[in-house]
Design a protein around this motif. Structure first.
Motif, PDB file in Angstrom:
ATOM      1  N   UNK A   3       0.570  -0.866  -0.135  1.00 14.98           N
ATOM      2  CA  UNK A   3       0.123  -0.144  -0.228  1.00 14.98           C
ATOM      3  C   UNK A   3       0.248   1.398  -0.066  1.00 14.98           C
ATOM      4  N   UNK A   4       1.597   1.071   0.839  1.00 15.84           N
ATOM      5  CA  UNK A   4       3.146   2.465   1.381  1.00 15.84           C
ATOM      6  C   UNK A   4       3.046   2.940   0.100  1.00 15.84           C
ATOM      7  N   UNK A   5       3.401   1.826  -0.683  1.00 18.32           N
ATOM      8  CA  UNK A   5       4.141   1.921  -2.449  1.00 18.32           C
ATOM      9  C   UNK A   5       3.420   2.607  -3.220  1.00 18.32           C
ATOM     10  N   UNK A   6       2.013   2.281  -3.237  1.00 18.94           N
ATOM     11  CA  UNK A   6       1.104   1.830  -4.304  1.00 18.94           C
ATOM     12  C   UNK A   6       1.118   3.807  -4.842  1.00 18.94           C
ATOM     13  N   UNK A   7       0.519   3.848  -2.759  1.00 17.83           N
ATOM     14  CA  UNK A   7      -0.559   5.063  -2.587  1.00 17.83           C
ATOM     15  C   UNK A   7       0.380   6.391  -2.081  1.00 17.83           C
ATOM     16  N   UNK A   8       1.363   5.319  -1.892  1.00 21.29           N
ATOM     17  CA  UNK A   8       2.674   7.423  -0.582  1.00 21.29           C
ATOM     18  C   UNK A   8       1.646   7.063   0.895  1.00 21.29           C
ATOM     19  N   UNK A   9       1.176   5.618   0.833  1.00 21.45           N
ATOM     20  CA  UNK A   9       0.699   6.053   2.163  1.00 21.45           C
ATOM     21  C   UNK A   9       1.790   5.415   3.353  1.00 21.45           C
TER      22      UNK A   9
ATOM     23  N   UNK B 154       1.799   1.785   5.281  1.00 14.63           N
ATOM     24  CA  UNK B 154       0.551   0.893   4.981  1.00 14.63           C
ATOM     25  C   UNK B 154       1.450  -0.384   4.481  1.00 14.63           C
ATOM     26  N   UNK B 155       0.915  -1.414   5.135  1.00 14.12           N
ATOM     27  CA  UNK B 155       1.828  -2.087   4.303  1.00 14.12           C
ATOM     28  C   UNK B 155       0.897  -3.677   3.726  1.00 14.12           C
TER      29      UNK B 155
ATOM     30  N   UNK C 192      -8.572   0.078   8.701  1.00  7.38           N
ATOM     31  CA  UNK C 192      -8.255  -1.256   8.369  1.00  7.38           C
ATOM     32  C   UNK C 192      -6.887  -1.557   7.347  1.00  7.38           C
ATOM     33  N   UNK C 193      -6.121  -1.028   7.639  1.00  3.63           N
ATOM     34  CA  UNK C 193      -4.578  -1.475   6.781  1.00  3.63           C
ATOM     35  C   UNK C 193      -3.560  -1.510   7.847  1.00  3.63           C
ATOM     36  N   UNK C 194      -3.090  -2.725   8.273  1.00  6.33           N
ATOM     37  CA  UNK C 194      -1.182  -3.047   8.971  1.00  6.33           C
ATOM     38  C   UNK C 194      -0.640  -2.491   9.175  1.00  6.33           C
ATOM     39  N   UNK C 195       0.061  -2.068   9.299  1.00  8.05           N
ATOM     40  CA  UNK C 195       1.178  -1.078   8.618  1.00  8.05           C
ATOM     41  C   UNK C 195       3.408  -1.738   9.564  1.00  8.05           C
TER      42      UNK C 195
END
Ligand code: PMP
Length: 319
Positions: free
Chosen positions: A34-40, A112-113, A123-126
């Motif tokens: 998630x962090x890679x795809x959305x910059x979160x 966010x992983x 609702x997203x682990x990190x």
């Protein structure tokens, strides 16, 4: 090799990831992260300065950086897995395990992983990691920095809060930096959407006029820089007035001195802006005075400011 990064086998570097110490090449993230795809995600940049005389690595403003990371994480609905004090201890341990005998840059990050599709913060682990790398100068400081006002505007707090060091927000900085380089400058200065001066792509900005220091206040969509805070304190200790307020573009051209501040950049004099010479084109007296003291502080030569430093290799680390 990229500017700033010194040669070393990155794969052999010890990092902190998944709650423990491992080699860089053993710590992986998946393609759908998630962090890679959305910059979160959010991160920090911390400097460590090697003093060959004392054979000591001085880590600068660790507490301030980890407190800012906690605040950034909170904005993204994440919580750091460790307290500030624990993070300071882990960072010291990490530097000791790598036994760096060179300046370093420490990059903690939390992101966010989740490996799924669906943009959100809830609702997203990190996952949390700290990666240290050897580091040399970021901006070529001795010549002075040739800056331009970027055609890109700084993201507004109502879009993505710039006081949080959010990975996705660095697209804004990268656009400004690459535009500046492509046009023959060293760095870009971003204005806010309303046309006031905000900051450099990875630095805060100060200007000097008639002996007074001015810098955009935190409502000007700046990252509340640790070096910015240090410079304000140093200047006030010197008896120099510091005013935080909205700054017009024209004031940059009229300034006697302009300088950038940042963990990576340190204190870097800006000698021209949009091809207009700043002051007499050299490093101004106030910039030099503050910069020289800062350079002494970060290698442990100024006892008065010792509380800003953590000695990585001393038997007992100070906080
Ligand atoms: N602004 C931005 C956008 C930055 O990326 C940085 C570097 N962290 C700074 C300012 C300077 O902040 P600091 O002094 O905490 O490094």
């Amino acid at each position: 090799m990229r500017e700033g990064v010194a040669a070393r086998d990155l794969n052999a570097t010890v990092v902190y990831a998944g709650g423990g110490f491992r080699r860089y090449d053993e710590a992986k993230v998946g393609l759908l992260t998630h962090g890679l795809q959305y910059g979160t995600g959010c991160f920090e940049g911390i400097r460590g300065y090697w003093s060959p005389q004392e054979r000591e690595l001085y880590l600068v403003q660790l507490r301030e950086h980890y407190e800012r990371l906690a605040a950034s994480a909170k904005i993204l609905l994440m919580e750091l897995p460790h307290s500030t004090q624990e993070l300071i201890e882990i960072t010291v341990d990490l530097c000791t395990r790598n036994r760096f005998e060179i300046d370093v840059y420490v990059r903690p990050c939390i992101f966010k992983s989740a490996e799924d599709v669906g943009v959100r913060l809830h609702d997203a682990p990190c996952a949390f990691a700290i990666v240290p790398i050897p580091f040399t100068a970021y901006l070529e400081k001795s010549k002075g920095v040739r800056a331009c006002v970027s055609s890109w505007r700084r993201a507004d707090d109502s879009m993505v809060p710039p006081r949080a060091k959010i990975t996705g927000l660095y697209v804004n900085s990268a656009l400004a930096k690459s535009e500046a380089i492509a046009n023959g400058y060293d760095e870009g200065i971003l204005l806010s959407n309303d046309g006031h001066v905000s900051e450099g792509s990875a630095e805060n900005i100060f200007l000097v006029r008639r002996g007074i220091l001015y810098t955009p206040d935190p409502s000007q969509n700046v990252l509340e820089g640790c070096t910015r805070r240090a410079v304000i304190e140093i200047a006030r200790d010197f008896g120099i007035d510091v005013i935080e307020r909205a700054i017009d573009r024209g004031e940059l051209y009229a300034a006697d001195e302009v300088f950038f501040t940042g963990t990576a950049a340190g204190i870097a004099a800006v000698t021209s802006i949009d091809r207009r010479t700043v002051g007499d084109g050299g490093i101004g007296a106030i910039t030099r005075r503050i910069g020289d003291l800062y350079d002494r502080i970060v290698v442990g030569r100024e006892p008065r400011y010792a509380s800003w430093l953590t000695r990585a290799y001393a038997a007992q680390a100070v906080g």
